[in-house]
Design a protein around this motif. Structure first.
Motif, mmCIF file in Angstrom:
data_model
loop_
_atom_site.group_PDB
_atom_site.id
_atom_site.type_symbol
_atom_site.label_atom_id
_atom_site.label_comp_id
_atom_site.label_asym_id
_atom_site.label_seq_id
_atom_site.Cartn_x
_atom_site.Cartn_y
_atom_site.Cartn_z
ATOM 1 N N LEU A 55 0.856 -1.182 0.000
ATOM 2 C CA LEU A 55 0.000 0.000 0.000
ATOM 3 C C LEU A 55 0.892 1.232 0.000
ATOM 4 N N SER A 57 1.097 5.392 0.043
ATOM 5 C CA SER A 57 0.266 6.547 0.407
ATOM 6 C C SER A 57 1.161 7.726 0.751
ATOM 7 N N LYS A 60 -0.062 12.275 5.904
ATOM 8 C CA LYS A 60 -1.022 13.341 6.160
ATOM 9 C C LYS A 60 -0.344 14.480 6.901
ATOM 10 N N ASP A 63 1.408 14.314 10.492
ATOM 11 C CA ASP A 63 1.774 12.944 10.858
ATOM 12 C C ASP A 63 3.212 12.643 10.478
ATOM 13 N N THR A 66 5.577 6.434 8.216
ATOM 14 C CA THR A 66 5.912 5.134 8.793
ATOM 15 C C THR A 66 7.226 4.678 8.183
ATOM 16 N N TYR A 85 4.801 8.193 -3.922
ATOM 17 C CA TYR A 85 4.252 8.237 -2.567
ATOM 18 C C TYR A 85 5.360 8.391 -1.534
ATOM 19 N N ARG A 89 3.678 0.383 2.772
ATOM 20 C CA ARG A 89 3.438 -0.619 3.808
ATOM 21 C C ARG A 89 3.093 -1.942 3.141
ATOM 22 N N HIS A 158 -7.045 2.478 -3.477
ATOM 23 C CA HIS A 158 -7.785 2.046 -2.295
ATOM 24 C C HIS A 158 -8.112 3.282 -1.477
ATOM 25 N N VAL A 159 -9.007 3.159 -0.513
ATOM 26 C CA VAL A 159 -9.386 4.282 0.344
ATOM 27 C C VAL A 159 -8.155 4.867 1.040
ATOM 28 N N ARG A 160 -7.225 4.012 1.428
ATOM 29 C CA ARG A 160 -6.045 4.457 2.170
ATOM 30 C C ARG A 160 -4.828 4.721 1.293
ATOM 31 N N GLY A 161 -4.909 4.505 -0.019
ATOM 32 C CA GLY A 161 -3.764 4.743 -0.900
ATOM 33 C C GLY A 161 -3.829 3.910 -2.165
ATOM 34 N N GLN A 162 -2.671 3.671 -2.762
ATOM 35 C CA GLN A 162 -2.535 2.931 -4.015
ATOM 36 C C GLN A 162 -2.036 1.520 -3.723
#
Length: 171
Positions: A55, A57, A60, A63, A66, A85, A89, A158-162
Motif C-alpha cells: 500500500l 500513500s 497526512k 503525521d 511510517t 508516494y 506498507r 484504495h481508500v487508504r492509498g494505491q
C-alpha cells in the motif's frame, strides 16, 4: 422543407472514422518485454520469487511517515520515482521456491490477494498474475521476471492509498 443535414453529418463522421483508423498504429499481438528486463540472467535451481501486496500513500499533514519495511528498502528510489508516494506498507507477502517448471502460489492479505503462475523461460520467468479483491478479479498481467529486475504493478486505488504488487527473484 426537406433537409439532408443528418445524412451529410453521417457521411462526414464515417469519413472521419475511416481516417482515424488509417492513422492508428497497428495492434501489437506479440507480447513485449518490460524495459527493465535483463535477459541473460539464467534461472537457477535454488531461485525463490518474493511477491508482495504493498500500500503506497502520502503522509497526512502533521503525521510522521511510517518507516519503510526492510524488504522494500532497496526499492525505495524506484518506488518513489514510479509511484510518487511518501510511505509504503506491506499488506501481505509470500516467498515461493522455484523448483519446478511451473509454480503457482497466492499472496493473501485481508481483502486482496494475488494469484501467480510462473514458468521458467530462457532468461528468467514468465509470470502470469491476477489480482483480486475478495472474489472479484481486478487486474491481470503477464510479465518477464529475472534476477536483478523486479516487477512493480500498479493496482487499484484504495481508500487508504494505491495498491502495488511487487515481484522479485531472490537467490
Amino acid at each position: 422543407m426537406f433537409s439532408n443535414k443528418p445524412a451529410i453529418l453521417a457521411l462526414v463522421l464515417s469519413c472521419a472514422s475511416v481516417a482515424c483508423l488509417e492513422a492508428q498504429s497497428p495492434i501489437l499481438i506479440e507480447p513485449r518485454k518490460p524495459f527493465n528486463f535483463r535477459p541473460g540472467a539464467k534461472p537457477a535451481a535454488d531461485d525463490k520469487v518474493w511477491s508482495a501486496v504493498v500500500l503506497g500513500s502520502n503522509v497526512k499533514e502533521g503525521d510522521k511517515a511510517t518507516p519503510l519495511p526492510s524488504e522494500l528498502a532497496k526499492f525505495a528510489p524506484q518506488l518513489s520515482k514510479c509511484f510518487g508516494y511518501d510511505q509504503y506498507r506491506i499488506l501481505g507477502s509470500a516467498t515461493k521456491a522455484m523448483d519446478g517448471v511451473v509454480e503457482r502460489w497466492l499472496v493473501p492479505t485481508q481483502n486482496f490477494w494475488v494469484s501467480a503462475t510462473a514458468t521458467r523461460e530462457q532468461g528468467g520467468y514468465l509470470v502470469n498474475m491476477e489480482f483480486f479483491h475478495d472474489k472479484r478479479s481486478l487486474v491481470s498481467a503477464k510479465a518477464m521476471l529475472s534476477p536483478g529486475s523486479p516487477i512493480f504493478v500498479r493496482g487499484p486505488v484504495h481508500v487508504r492509498g494505491q495498491i502495488i504488487m511487487v515481484f522479485e527473484v531472490k537467490r
